[in-house]
Design a protein around this motif. Structure first.
Motif, PDB file in Angstrom:
ATOM      1  N   ARG A  19      39.377  71.477  95.890  1.00 28.28           N
ATOM      2  CA  ARG A  19      39.345  72.741  95.126  1.00 28.28           C
ATOM      3  C   ARG A  19      40.605  72.885  94.273  1.00 28.28           C
ATOM      4  NH1 ARG A  19      35.143  76.400  97.065  1.00 28.28           N
ATOM      5  NH2 ARG A  19      33.716  74.942  98.068  1.00 28.28           N
ATOM      6  N   ARG A  26      35.832  78.512  91.990  1.00 26.35           N
ATOM      7  CA  ARG A  26      35.198  78.167  90.716  1.00 26.35           C
ATOM      8  C   ARG A  26      35.190  76.682  90.360  1.00 26.35           C
ATOM      9  NH1 ARG A  26      33.840  81.963  87.016  1.00 26.35           N
ATOM     10  NH2 ARG A  26      34.164  84.083  87.705  1.00 26.35           N
ATOM     11  N   TYR A  27      36.279  75.960  90.663  1.00 28.30           N
ATOM     12  CA  TYR A  27      36.407  74.590  90.168  1.00 28.30           C
ATOM     13  C   TYR A  27      36.912  73.626  91.236  1.00 28.30           C
ATOM     14  CZ  TYR A  27      36.122  76.928  85.672  1.00 28.30           C
ATOM     15  OH  TYR A  27      35.708  77.699  84.628  1.00 28.30           O
ATOM     16  N   GLU A  28      36.563  72.335  91.031  1.00 27.78           N
ATOM     17  CA  GLU A  28      37.075  71.243  91.844  1.00 27.78           C
ATOM     18  C   GLU A  28      37.667  70.195  90.903  1.00 27.78           C
ATOM     19  OE1 GLU A  28      34.175  70.900  95.686  1.00 27.78           O
ATOM     20  OE2 GLU A  28      33.403  70.091  93.795  1.00 27.78           O
ATOM     21  N   VAL A  35      37.225  67.213  86.339  1.00 27.31           N
ATOM     22  CA  VAL A  35      37.158  68.606  86.766  1.00 27.31           C
ATOM     23  C   VAL A  35      35.711  69.067  86.621  1.00 27.31           C
ATOM     24  CG1 VAL A  35      38.024  70.944  86.356  1.00 27.31           C
ATOM     25  CG2 VAL A  35      39.519  68.984  85.978  1.00 27.31           C
ATOM     26  N   ARG A  36      35.193  69.754  87.656  1.00 28.11           N
ATOM     27  CA  ARG A  36      33.817  70.241  87.597  1.00 28.11           C
ATOM     28  C   ARG A  36      33.729  71.659  88.136  1.00 28.11           C
ATOM     29  NH1 ARG A  36      30.937  66.591  92.336  1.00 28.11           N
ATOM     30  NH2 ARG A  36      31.905  67.633  94.098  1.00 28.11           N
ATOM     31  N   SER A  37      32.655  72.332  87.701  1.00 30.61           N
ATOM     32  CA  SER A  37      32.339  73.669  88.190  1.00 30.61           C
ATOM     33  C   SER A  37      31.704  73.544  89.568  1.00 30.61           C
ATOM     34  CB  SER A  37      31.366  74.341  87.225  1.00 30.61           C
ATOM     35  OG  SER A  37      30.793  75.475  87.808  1.00 30.61           O
ATOM     36  N   ARG A  44      33.684  69.463  83.336  1.00 28.36           N
ATOM     37  CA  ARG A  44      34.333  70.145  82.229  1.00 28.36           C
ATOM     38  C   ARG A  44      34.815  69.095  81.229  1.00 28.36           C
ATOM     39  NH1 ARG A  44      33.499  75.164  81.638  1.00 28.36           N
ATOM     40  NH2 ARG A  44      35.503  75.383  80.663  1.00 28.36           N
ATOM     41  N   LEU A  57      40.010  76.351  81.811  1.00 31.50           N
ATOM     42  CA  LEU A  57      39.391  76.923  83.010  1.00 31.50           C
ATOM     43  C   LEU A  57      39.416  78.440  82.911  1.00 31.50           C
ATOM     44  CD1 LEU A  57      41.094  74.694  85.730  1.00 31.50           C
ATOM     45  CD2 LEU A  57      38.879  74.364  84.639  1.00 31.50           C
TER      46      LEU A  57
END
Length: 81
Positions: A19, A26-28, A35-37, A44, A57
């Motif tokens: 995280r 919200r994001y990892e 980076v992803r949602s 992203r 972000l």
């Protein structure tokens, strides 16, 4: 200054995800710098400006541009020497 989009390659080993500190809901961020949602699992887009990789972000109200290397260091507990 030229802006380029950048997507790192996963290679042959499994990617580890953690995280994003401050935006845990919200994001990892991965150990490869992707980076992803969390909600959509969508990656992203990363921007490359000079030698830095950046990502935008949002916390739902405001958006900030963050350095990807800092996100990885914070999430994986890597301290600068």
């Amino acid at each position: 200054m030229k802006t380029e989009w950048f997507y790192p390659s996963a290679g042959s080993r499994p990617e580890q995800w953690r995280r994003v500190v401050g935006l845990e809901d919200r994001y990892e961020v991965s150990d490869l710098g992707r980076v992803r949602s969390i909600r959509t699992r969508q990656l992203r887009k990363l921007m490359r400006i000079g030698r830095r990789h950046l990502v935008a972000l949002s916390n739902g109200r405001t958006a900030k541009v963050r350095r990807v290397d800092v996100l990885v260091r914070e999430a994986f507990g890597i301290h600068r020497g």
